[in-house]
Design an enzyme around this catalytic site. Structure first.
Site: not given
Ligand code: 6PG
Length: 473
Positions: A186-187, A190-191, A451, A129-130, A287, A16, A183, A12
């Site tokens: 996806h992350n 996201e980065y 080579h 994710s979200g 980062r 969660g 996923k 939780l």
């Molecule tokens: C999501 C996010 C979530 C979280 C990651 C990334 O999709 O909801 O990606 O999973 O923000 O853990 O975190 P970091 O930036 O700390 O790697």
């Protein structure tokens, strides 16, 4: 309240708790368990009148669930997931379903899938994710595992997921670790998105924009082609003032970025599969360098750069940076989807790239208007090799490439680091270059290591060697 709950959740913490409230709000009765009993009690007490069952022990929790039991684990990725699974196994019955909803490494998911299957249990590794808000109101969910297990989970997953045009942002991604793998990428994406936005911000800052002016730009972008959750929250973050000092909060936040590992995993996997994800790579490394704050402060005193002179008028700069951001974003997604496609092929996951883009349109952190275009691209041509060659993206890149390179040139000549903009542009230029300097590279390889190389004037697959002169006297 019924006798038995439809769904159970272990762990939780914030995600969660929000997921539980989401599931409950769709008409399901939910049992909850947390290692610290006080947390369970406080959570149930804070949500009176809801169909929640707070269990004091894991035994009580398992017994409170209707069979086949559906238990989602939301604990820290890594060893804690294995510990919970070990505790659960003796308490479960054949065909019960365990779902890991954390950011687990897909290879761990594959291991757990095989392990639980051997014990007659069913496992789903689901990327969720979200963030906090998404978990509560509707996340994007990326479940992996056997199709038959997905069929059992489908009603719950579809009812709690975000909806776009009436479609739930969840599909069965593929077997085994496919869900957590997607996923992970996806992350990585996201980065990339986050870094590209930060580079746009950095240019605006160097050009003397106030934070309110920048917020207005991002708000305006959010009404156009760049509409996305990350652009939206960027505008809101820039608008936010610190209650203590009245200053923009972003000006007070230390410039040291954290990361939990999914971006790095994406890089490692791309390297293993020989897929170029230079935008994501640049974002992860940005980062890393940002976190070396002390070293950067010291270097800033001794290493010189040019005097910053951004002579463009603000409106023109905004238009050019818009294009640089959009084009770089297209490259980043091109690379991310290339990785997913490559790995999906290797693992025979039979991934549907268009549908993956579709479930990212809502709920998740990278949700954006332009994902529709990716879905369209793969629907039109499921065997599309490189997303940049889809007619829509090709036109977009051709239209924006001039502004994009002007932005990179401007940044470079002013000493403003734009690693993700420039890595994306270098990918674009490399990919569209008919003859790269790799001929010379092959000569070098053959020179020092025999080579061998292929020749432009001989059939492909025939290898040659030159007797190069000796150079060590
Ligand atoms: C999501 C996010 C979530 C979280 C990651 C990334 O999709 O909801 O990606 O999973 O923000 O853990 O975190 P970091 O930036 O700390 O790697």
């Amino acid at each position: 309240m019924s006798n038995k709950s439809d769904f159970g959740l272990i762990g939780l913490a914030v995600m969660g708790q929000n997921l539980v409230l989401n599931v409950e709000s769709r008409g399901f009765q939910v049992s909850v368990y947390n290692r610290t009993e006080a947390t369970t009690e406080a959570f149930v007490a804070a949500n009176p009148g809801k169909k929640l069952v707070g269990a004091k022990t894991l035994e009580e929790f398992v017994q409170s669930l209707a069979r086949p039991r559906k238990i989602q684990i939301m604990v820290k990725a890594g060893a804690p997931v294995d510990q919970v699974i070990e505790q659960l196994i003796p308490l479960l019955d054949k065909d019960d379903i365990v779902i890991d909803g954390g950011n687990s490494l897909y290879t761990d998911t594959e291991r757990r899938d095989a392990y639980l299957q051997a014990k007659g249990l069913r496992f789903i590794g689901a990327g969720v994710s979200g963030g906090e808000e998404g978990a509560r109101k509707g996340p994007s969910i990326m479940p992996g595992g056997p199709l038959s297990t997905w069929e059992v989970m489908k009603p719950i997953f579809e009812s709690i997921a975000a909806k776009v045009d009436g479609e739930p942002c969840v599909i069965h991604i593929g077997p085994g670790g496919a869900g957590h793998y997607v996923k992970m990428v996806h992350n990585g994406i996201e980065y990339g998105d986050m870094q590209l936005i930060c580079e746009a911000y950095s240019l605006f800052k160097a050009a003397g924009f106030s934070t309110d002016e920048m917020a207005a730009v991002f708000n305006q972008w959010n009404d156009g082609e760049l509409q996305s959750y990350l652009i939206q929250i960027t505008a809101k973050a820039l608008e936010q003032k610190d209650p203590e000092t009245g200053q923009p909060i972003v000006d007070l936040i230390l410039d040291k970025a954290g990361q939990k590992g999914t971006g790095q995993w994406t890089l490692v996997n791309a390297a293993e599969n020989a897929v170029v994800i230079s935008t994501i790579n640049a974002a992860v490394e940005a980062r890393v360098l940002s976190s070396q704050k002390k070293a950067r402060v010291a270097a800033s005193k001794v290493l010189q750069g040019p005097k910053i002179e951004l002579s463009l008028d603000k409106k023109a700069l905004v238009a050019k940076v818009h294009d640089a951001l959009y084009a770089s974003k297209v490259v980043s997604y091109t690379q991310g989807f290339d990785l997913i496609q490559t790995m999906g092929g290797k693992k025979e996951w039979k991934l549907d790239l268009g549908r993956i883009a579709a479930i990212w349109r809502g709920g998740c952190i990278i949700r954006a208007r332009f994902l529709n275009r990716i879905t369209d691209a793969y629907r039109t041509d499921p065997s599309l090799g490189n997303l940049m060659l889809d007619p829509f993206f090709k036109d977009l890149l051709n239209r924006t490439q001039q502004n994009w390179r002007e932005v990179v040139a401007l940044a470079v000549s002013n000493g403003i680091p734009v690693p993700a903009f420039s890595a994306s542009l270098a990918y674009y230029d490399s990919y569209r270059t008919e003859r790269l300097p790799a001929n010379l590279l092959q000569a070098q390889r053959d020179f020092f290591g025999a080579h061998t190389y292929e020749r432009v004037d001989k059939p492909a697959g025939e290898f040659f060697h030159t007797n190069w002169p000796e150079v060590i006297g």
